[in-house]
Design a protein around this motif. Structure first.
Motif, PDB file in Angstrom:
ATOM      1  N   UNK A   1      45.862   6.398  21.967  1.00 40.45           N
ATOM      2  CA  UNK A   1      44.999   5.995  20.855  1.00 40.45           C
ATOM      3  C   UNK A   1      43.993   7.090  20.532  1.00 40.45           C
ATOM      4  N   UNK A   2      43.336   7.619  21.549  1.00 40.54           N
ATOM      5  CA  UNK A   2      42.346   8.666  21.329  1.00 40.54           C
ATOM      6  C   UNK A   2      42.994   9.913  20.745  1.00 40.54           C
ATOM      7  N   UNK A   3      44.173  10.254  21.216  1.00 38.31           N
ATOM      8  CA  UNK A   3      44.882  11.412  20.682  1.00 38.31           C
ATOM      9  C   UNK A   3      45.205  11.232  19.205  1.00 38.31           C
ATOM     10  N   UNK A   4      45.558   9.999  18.818  1.00 36.72           N
ATOM     11  CA  UNK A   4      45.880   9.735  17.410  1.00 36.72           C
ATOM     12  C   UNK A   4      44.650   9.871  16.516  1.00 36.72           C
ATOM     13  N   UNK A   5      43.465   9.806  17.115  1.00 32.31           N
ATOM     14  CA  UNK A   5      42.208   9.977  16.381  1.00 32.31           C
ATOM     15  C   UNK A   5      41.672  11.397  16.519  1.00 32.31           C
TER      16      UNK A   5
END
Length: 291
Positions: free
Chosen positions: A189-193
């Protein structure tokens, strides 16, 4: 006449919450599923050593335990088994929408624009420490930490985006996040942001005087280390009542604005402030202004 046989009701299993402190000073409230015991090689105690009655602490399993007792090793938070990244992203977007349309963000954004815009122009990186797990959860807790982490993640992203939009740089400001409870879904999730996930102690080495430090709810031990780098902005606290000379010296050199109650989840930003370096000639002393 014999009684009709009836099946016994299944007894709900009770998850015992455990409070553990890792070797870096973080205190975590976790269920028994989130920690495991590691028995290190024992050694003979000397006459000067006492049997420890203290609660075991969470430590890196690669470090020796002086007492030879089992250690608690904190692992990534446990996410629901069927939760997918797509579902987690959809959940996050829902929380983010509630945050960016809230009065709390509207007032904070106004304060950023009116009081902190000159300081935010100095920010060249955002470092987040101790966000918690947006997907992992603890049963039987008073507060659903997933909700808190989701709203704090939304605040982190919105503040970083606002600063990127107000600086002359053509590139987005890099965002870094570090927390031992991040699981695979959290990292995705953090990587996608476009948030880079770090492992300890990388986040501590990145802090400079041009860093925005995002650390709501950080422990005193970590705050003393983090604030020693004198970041130009800090989202977290409150720091005013902390029994630490290092932290109080920092508070005395900066100004701050106070987030008002957040209607979406009061626990997410309880007494949180944004601390910022005052410009030359302005009065300092950590006086908070409500936002």
């Amino acid at each position: 006449m014999p009684h009709t046989s009836r099946k016994n009701r299944p007894t709900a299993s009770t998850q015992k919450r455990t409070q553990v402190t890792d070797n870096d000073g973080w205190t975590h409230v976790t269920s028994s599923n989130n920690v495991r015991r590691v028995l290190h090689k024992t050694r003979t105690k000397t006459s000067n050593e006492q049997d420890s009655n203290a609660q075991p602490i969470a430590q890196d399993s690669s470090q020796a335990n002086a007492s030879g007792e089992p250690e608690l090793v904190l692992g990534p938070a446990e996410a629901p088994g069927r939760l997918t990244l797509e579902e987690l992203q959809a959940q996050y977007q829902g929380y983010r929408e509630k945050w960016i349309t809230s009065e709390t963000w509207t007032r904070l954004e106004a304060q950023l624009r009116e009081r902190i815009v000159s300081v935010s122009a100095q920010v060249d990186a955002v470092v987040c420490v101790g966000l918690g797990s947006p997907s992992g959860f603890l049963r039987g807790g008073w507060v659903d930490r997933r909700v808190v982490s989701m709203y704090q993640l939304a605040a982190l992203e919105s503040i970083a985006q606002w600063i990127s939009n107000t600086t002359p740089s053509t590139h987005n400001i890099p965002i870094y996040a570090q927390d031992p409870v991040f699981n695979t879904l959290d990292k995705s999730l953090l990587s996608s942001l476009n948030i880079t996930v770090l492992t300890h102690p990388a986040a501590f080495t990145l802090l400079t005087k041009n860093t925005l430090l995002f650390c709501p709810g950080a422990e005193r031990k970590h705050l003393e280390q983090l604030l020693a780098a004198e970041p130009c902005m800090v989202f977290g606290g409150p720091l005013e009542d902390t029994n630490s000379d290092v932290i109080q010296e920092f508070v005395g050199r900066v100004g701050s604005v106070v987030l008002g109650p957040f209607e979406g989840c009061e626990h997410a930003f309880w007494k949180t402030r944004v601390y910022f370096r005052e410009e030359d000639g302005e009065e300092v002393g950590g006086v908070g202004v409500d936002v």
